[in-house]
Design an enzyme around this catalytic site. Sequence first.
Site, PDB file in Angstrom:
ATOM      1  CB  VAL A  40      -8.833   0.582  -5.483  1.00 41.81           C
ATOM      2  CG1 VAL A  40      -9.983   0.772  -6.849  1.00 41.81           C
ATOM      3  CG2 VAL A  40      -7.713   2.071  -5.402  1.00 41.81           C
ATOM      4  CD  GLU A  41      -3.632  -1.253  -4.040  1.00 44.57           C
ATOM      5  OE1 GLU A  41      -3.095  -0.546  -2.475  1.00 44.57           O
ATOM      6  OE2 GLU A  41      -2.784  -1.656  -4.439  1.00 44.57           O
ATOM      7  N   GLY A  42      -8.738  -1.273  -0.569  1.00 44.87           N
ATOM      8  CA  GLY A  42      -9.812  -0.313   0.705  1.00 44.87           C
ATOM      9  C   GLY A  42      -9.613   1.069   0.666  1.00 44.87           C
TER      10      GLY A  42
ATOM     11  CB  SER B  69       0.673   1.149  -6.886  1.00 44.55           C
ATOM     12  OG  SER B  69      -0.176   0.912  -6.506  1.00 44.55           O
TER      13      SER B  69
ATOM     14  NE  ARG C  62      -4.305  -1.339   2.314  1.00 44.00           N
ATOM     15  CZ  ARG C  62      -4.903  -2.444   2.845  1.00 44.00           C
ATOM     16  NH1 ARG C  62      -3.662  -2.779   3.377  1.00 44.00           N
ATOM     17  NH2 ARG C  62      -5.888  -3.590   2.811  1.00 44.00           N
TER      18      ARG C  62
END
Length: 751
Positions: free
Chosen positions: A427-429, A308, A305
């Site tokens: 995104v990603e949480g 990116s 996390r």
Amino acid sequence: MFKALMKWMQAAKILPQISDTERQALEAGSVWIDGQFFSGKADFAKVLAEPYGQLTAEEQAFIDGPCNELLAMFDRYDVQRSKRIPDEVFEFVKKKGFMSFLIPKRYGGLEFSTLAISTIMAKLSAYNAAVGTLVVIPNSLGAAELIKHYGTQAQKDVYLPKLARGEYIPCFGLTEPTAGSDAASIKAEGLMFRDGDGTLKLKLNFRKRYITLAPIANLVTLACRVHDPENLLGKGEDVGITCVMIHEGTPGFTHGDHHDPIGDPFYNGPLLGKDVIVPVDNIIGGAEYAGQGWRMLMEQLAGGRMVSLPAGAVGAARVASAMTGAYSVVRQQFGISIGHMEGIEDKVGKIAALSYMMEGARIFGCTAVDNGIQPPVVSSVMKAYTTDISRQLISDAMDVFSGAGVMQGPSNILGMMYKSAPVSITVEGANIMTRTLMIFGQGATRCHPYALNVVHAVENSDVPKFRKNLLGWIGHFIAGIFRAEAHFLTRGAFVSVPDVAPETRGYYRRLGWSAARFGVLTDLAMFAIGGKLKARGKLTGRYADALAWQILALGALRRFEAEGRKAEDLPLVHYACQYALAQVQEAFVGIYQNFDGPLGAWMKTIGVFEARANPVGAMPKDELSVRAARVIQQYGAQYERLASNVFLPSADNSGTGRLLKAFRLVSQTQGFHDRIAQAQRSRQLPRGPAPAEIADAAVQAGIVNAQEARQLHEAHAARLAAIEVDQFTAEQYFADIKRDGGIEYRMAVNS
């Protein structure tokens, strides 16, 4: 006594209740500088001893060479309108190794550092989302990373070389209609069975959505829950979440449809599977790793996390900073550059300082990952707060650009970044979940010096361990109260500060003071609210705010030290640290105002009064925002350094190029401009016209010479060209609606 207390805590659920998936997330990764704040005793000498990385010569050459070549070889407005990446761009990406950054050189990869990967992602994603995601996805959580860390040797030998060459375009299938952050709700199912030939296989049924690169991927890594009713793997019936590879063309597997993301388009779509049969060898890591998928994901996301999404956010913020500084000088109103108006200066100064701060935190965090640290709490902070701050800064930049930011076309510099900003928030949480649930919920247990040991002792009914750690916690809490009160009364005067720049020592003292308060407030939350913290998202979100802004302030300070204490950067450091400490102060007041339970009355009255009477921080003064703005309002060595690794196209073919050309010329001729303006004020020359418009008269009056006048004319022409917006004929502007309901755009667009 301790046994009875432990049983009471078990019965009353005083401590947080941890599910299996939460436990795997909680125990993944490492405690890093976040532990300094949860302990309440920041050791800044230790923090500053943490490495702050630099790119290797090979990595910098790749960024200056192939990265710039890639971004120069396509028209991003054409990509935006067509929603397609040109074939030659695909081939260039594959040929030059853009999909291989994670992959070891022995398998044909470039094997770049985390810092280099993040820097490349920042450069690409800020320019175009479609090309950015084409590079980001193969180099983030997915087939290459999981096979590299967990794959069998056979999987590494077969897949990594093909992934490095771009023969496989990967995507990762996690999110479903009913499951995203809540992995326990995954419906995708893999049924283990023995085929007629005796081999073990999986029958997969799934429906995934929001999957980036899904429409064009030919290798999918699927997160599914494996069931083994015959116990063929020897792991019981419910094996658990597993990562399985599916190849394009496998019967029953369907992909190719598209979602349409807001803003800058990129390839994204659903994945569908009906009775898809794959061999057990398609499990990443083989049968041994069946059921280990969630642990694998959490271990990689603990540091992943950091990479990116913060890269894209920081890259966009740096573009906004560079371009807004330039535009605020080039654009004139009422006879002056708009960047010299106080309202504009306030926005420009904030953008410059906070982008400086985030870049420092990005480099610091990525360096930690490169040194083997996987800090899940700091990674979550970076993901949630850089994406949110970047969205704010892009919005501020749009305020400065005004109509030039609103009117779309090839010349628009910020419009697509502005429209795309919500994507990284989700995104990603999603940021709401990350802020209100993950950061403090994970940090308070994992990063605290005693909490996790107490939880384990209670769960395991280990009385000696419980006694030792509970007594340690109580002693730690009492010492923390005295420490926090001493720092409060002295405003951090006795915080231990190592050898740092004299101009920044005060910020370390205040961060040490705020860390002491944060540590005590953490203990109070765990003692007084305990297992109910999960449901108190508004309160834990304020704790997350306090932690995040302390970490970000350290990012600015660490960068300033690492880059040699450049005096010209001090306005940015001062603004960033003061702004961050003001957010910490606001978070503390919010915690006091909303703390319930036995301590609530004291917290909401005396606690709030003390916090407001003796604040740990306040917003930067107006004069400081002026100085911060000036840093990026003059083209020169400092501007180029701050804009390094930002893609700056040529002057002839883009709005960015024309703006930078005008900015350079205006900066070079500012002295000539000022001499004519002074002559106008003294009535040597007529008032009203812009200095460049009366440059010839100024030559006759001896104010400037002929060469200086020519430069002024050139700068004025460049200024006018830079502030133009695109216009379209009716034929260019309108789209044709096809009979099937689709839309066909005419691509002959030019300003």
